[in-house]
Design an enzyme around this catalytic site. Structure first.
Site, PDB file in Angstrom:
ATOM      1  N   ASP A   1      61.459  11.716  12.316  1.00  0.00           N
ATOM      2  CA  ASP A   1      60.164  12.445  11.876  1.00  0.00           C
ATOM      3  C   ASP A   1      60.045  13.922  10.791  1.00  0.00           C
ATOM      4  O   ASP A   1      60.896  14.207  10.206  1.00  0.00           O
ATOM      5  CB  ASP A   1      60.768  12.911  13.240  1.00  0.00           C
ATOM      6  CG  ASP A   1      61.418  14.621  13.285  1.00  0.00           C
ATOM      7  OD1 ASP A   1      62.454  14.142  12.702  1.00  0.00           O
ATOM      8  OD2 ASP A   1      61.082  15.451  13.945  1.00  0.00           O
TER       9      ASP A   1
ATOM     10  N   LYS B   1      70.397   8.372   1.062  1.00  0.00           N
ATOM     11  CA  LYS B   1      69.721   9.082  -0.084  1.00  0.00           C
ATOM     12  C   LYS B   1      71.165   9.712  -1.219  1.00  0.00           C
ATOM     13  O   LYS B   1      71.418  11.050  -0.999  1.00  0.00           O
ATOM     14  CB  LYS B   1      69.059  10.680   0.457  1.00  0.00           C
ATOM     15  CG  LYS B   1      67.522  10.447   1.220  1.00  0.00           C
ATOM     16  CD  LYS B   1      67.121  12.261   1.774  1.00  0.00           C
ATOM     17  CE  LYS B   1      65.699  11.415   1.712  1.00  0.00           C
ATOM     18  NZ  LYS B   1      65.154  12.691   2.673  1.00  0.00           N
TER      19      LYS B   1
ATOM     20  N   VAL C   1      60.948  11.119   4.238  1.00  0.00           N
ATOM     21  CA  VAL C   1      60.621   9.863   4.811  1.00  0.00           C
ATOM     22  C   VAL C   1      60.664   9.898   6.316  1.00  0.00           C
ATOM     23  O   VAL C   1      61.487  10.894   6.932  1.00  0.00           O
ATOM     24  CB  VAL C   1      61.642   8.633   3.942  1.00  0.00           C
ATOM     25  CG1 VAL C   1      61.973   8.047   2.859  1.00  0.00           C
ATOM     26  CG2 VAL C   1      63.542   9.017   4.130  1.00  0.00           C
TER      27      VAL C   1
ATOM     28  N   ASP D   1      71.652  12.182   4.199  1.00  0.00           N
ATOM     29  CA  ASP D   1      71.387  13.107   3.492  1.00  0.00           C
ATOM     30  C   ASP D   1      72.011  13.483   3.005  1.00  0.00           C
ATOM     31  O   ASP D   1      73.003  12.597   1.424  1.00  0.00           O
ATOM     32  CB  ASP D   1      70.254  14.139   3.935  1.00  0.00           C
ATOM     33  CG  ASP D   1      68.885  14.066   3.119  1.00  0.00           C
ATOM     34  OD1 ASP D   1      69.070  14.835   2.237  1.00  0.00           O
ATOM     35  OD2 ASP D   1      67.636  15.046   4.331  1.00  0.00           O
TER      36      ASP D   1
ATOM     37  N   LYS E   1      68.273  11.868  17.565  1.00  0.00           N
ATOM     38  CA  LYS E   1      67.647  11.756  18.181  1.00  0.00           C
ATOM     39  C   LYS E   1      66.958  10.115  16.997  1.00  0.00           C
ATOM     40  O   LYS E   1      66.555   9.404  17.397  1.00  0.00           O
ATOM     41  CB  LYS E   1      65.939  11.967  18.686  1.00  0.00           C
ATOM     42  CG  LYS E   1      66.351  12.654  19.689  1.00  0.00           C
ATOM     43  CD  LYS E   1      64.491  13.364  19.601  1.00  0.00           C
ATOM     44  CE  LYS E   1      64.882  15.648  20.464  1.00  0.00           C
ATOM     45  NZ  LYS E   1      63.552  15.889  19.883  1.00  0.00           N
ATOM     46  N   GLY E   2      67.199  10.486  15.997  1.00  0.00           N
ATOM     47  CA  GLY E   2      66.907   9.512  14.639  1.00  0.00           C
ATOM     48  C   GLY E   2      67.284   8.387  14.664  1.00  0.00           C
ATOM     49  O   GLY E   2      66.803   7.224  14.569  1.00  0.00           O
TER      50      GLY E   2
ATOM     51  N   ARG F   1      58.164   9.425  14.685  1.00  0.00           N
ATOM     52  CA  ARG F   1      59.545   8.189  14.886  1.00  0.00           C
ATOM     53  C   ARG F   1      59.284   6.443  15.255  1.00  0.00           C
ATOM     54  O   ARG F   1      60.231   6.396  15.326  1.00  0.00           O
ATOM     55  CB  ARG F   1      60.393   9.403  16.255  1.00  0.00           C
ATOM     56  CG  ARG F   1      61.075   9.773  15.833  1.00  0.00           C
ATOM     57  CD  ARG F   1      61.699  10.892  17.046  1.00  0.00           C
ATOM     58  NE  ARG F   1      62.384  12.192  16.684  1.00  0.00           N
ATOM     59  CZ  ARG F   1      63.065  12.657  15.853  1.00  0.00           C
ATOM     60  NH1 ARG F   1      63.652  12.145  15.633  1.00  0.00           N
ATOM     61  NH2 ARG F   1      63.063  14.318  16.686  1.00  0.00           N
TER      62      ARG F   1
HETATM   63  C1  PRP Z   1      68.580  13.781  10.937  1.00  0.00           C
HETATM   64  C2  PRP Z   1      69.552  12.800  10.509  1.00  0.00           C
HETATM   65  C3  PRP Z   1      71.306  12.822  10.598  1.00  0.00           C
HETATM   66  C4  PRP Z   1      70.611  14.096   9.498  1.00  0.00           C
HETATM   67  C5  PRP Z   1      71.541  13.731   8.246  1.00  0.00           C
HETATM   68  O1  PRP Z   1      68.831  13.900  11.764  1.00  0.00           O
HETATM   69  O2  PRP Z   1      69.454  12.035  11.686  1.00  0.00           O
HETATM   70  O3  PRP Z   1      71.448  12.519  11.723  1.00  0.00           O
HETATM   71  O4  PRP Z   1      69.524  14.367   9.602  1.00  0.00           O
HETATM   72  O5  PRP Z   1      71.491  14.879   7.775  1.00  0.00           O
HETATM   73  P1  PRP Z   1      72.847  15.720   6.691  1.00  0.00           P
HETATM   74  O6  PRP Z   1      73.337  14.238   5.991  1.00  0.00           O
HETATM   75  O7  PRP Z   1      72.065  16.354   5.109  1.00  0.00           O
HETATM   76  O8  PRP Z   1      73.538  16.179   7.541  1.00  0.00           O
HETATM   77  P2  PRP Z   1      68.438  15.717  12.475  1.00  0.00           P
HETATM   78  O9  PRP Z   1      68.797  17.191  12.970  1.00  0.00           O
HETATM   79  O10 PRP Z   1      67.035  15.578  11.603  1.00  0.00           O
HETATM   80  O11 PRP Z   1      68.037  15.526  13.420  1.00  0.00           O
HETATM   81  P3  PRP Z   1      66.604  13.569  14.302  1.00  0.00           P
HETATM   82  O12 PRP Z   1      68.227  12.563  14.452  1.00  0.00           O
HETATM   83  O13 PRP Z   1      66.693  14.754  15.934  1.00  0.00           O
HETATM   84  O14 PRP Z   1      66.083  13.735  14.207  1.00  0.00           O
END
Ligand code: PRP
Length: 183
Positions: free
Chosen positions: A163, A135, A157, A107, A47-48, A169
């Site tokens: 979130d 990051k 963050v 990440d 969803k991000g 969000r």
């Molecule tokens: C977050 C972000 C990426 C992922 C990055 O999504 O939107 O998809 O993490 O992390 P990584 O590089 O360590 O794989 P999340 O799983 O938190 O779901 P969301 O988008 O629904 O918040």
């Protein structure tokens, strides 16, 4: 929602609304040049990526189509495992398409590494990545990001799609979450 509406929940505003808007505009000018005369399919990762997708798509002076994927990383807590499960797949056939994956944050890079390989296996003309945040200190795999907003420190963050426990969000800026919120 503005940072002042959640005073005390953030220790710092890392990137404000205007900085995000200006950087996305710069990226859009490059994207428009790179895809001149070509079709472009934006693939948002739920969803991000909702906020960055909405703003990027509206800033682009280029006909685009949009589709969405929802993925979930197997593993515990906040750590990506690299093993990804598709919760919602694309509706679009990628054969011959120019795909731009739109993400809020890289990440560890494990999610995108998996997604890139998955989408490339579907016969697209091209697949590139646009991510608002990265990051570098958290990277576990090297990801070739063609369009990057900002490199940020390895801190917790939130905001602009990101979130904590589904909250924050809708914060207009990207800020560092105060430890007392998640401790
Ligand atoms: C977050 C972000 C990426 C992922 C990055 O999504 O939107 O998809 O993490 O992390 P990584 O590089 O360590 O794989 P999340 O799983 O938190 O779901 P969301 O988008 O629904 O918040």
């Amino acid at each position: 929602m503005e940072p002042r509406d959640i005073e005390g929940d953030l220790t710092e505003i890392l990137i404000d609304e205007e900085q995000i808007r200006a950087r996305l505009a710069e990226l859009c000018r490059v994207i428009e040049k790179d895809y001149a005369g070509k079709d472009l399919l934006l693939v948002g990762v739920l969803k991000g990526a909702v906020m960055v997708m909405a703003d990027l798509a509206r800033e682009l002076v280029h006909p685009i189509t949009m589709d969405w994927m929802a993925v979930s990383s197997y593993g515990s807590g906040t750590q990506s495992s690299g093993v990804v499960r598709i919760l919602k797949d694309l509706d679009t056939d990628l054969h011959g398409r120019n795909v731009l994956i739109v993400e809020d944050i890289i990440d560890s890079g494990l999610t995108l590494s998996w997604l890139l390989a998955n989408l490339k296996s579907r016969g697209p003309e091209s697949v590139e990545i646009c991510a608002l945040l990265r990051k570098p200190a958290a990277a576990r795999v090297d990801i070739d990001v063609k369009y990057l907003g900002f490199d940020i420190p390895n801190q917790f963050v939130v905001g602009y799609g990101l979130d904590f426990d589904e909250r924050y969000r809708n914060l207009r800026s990207v800020g560092v979450l105060a430890p007392h919120i998640y401790a």
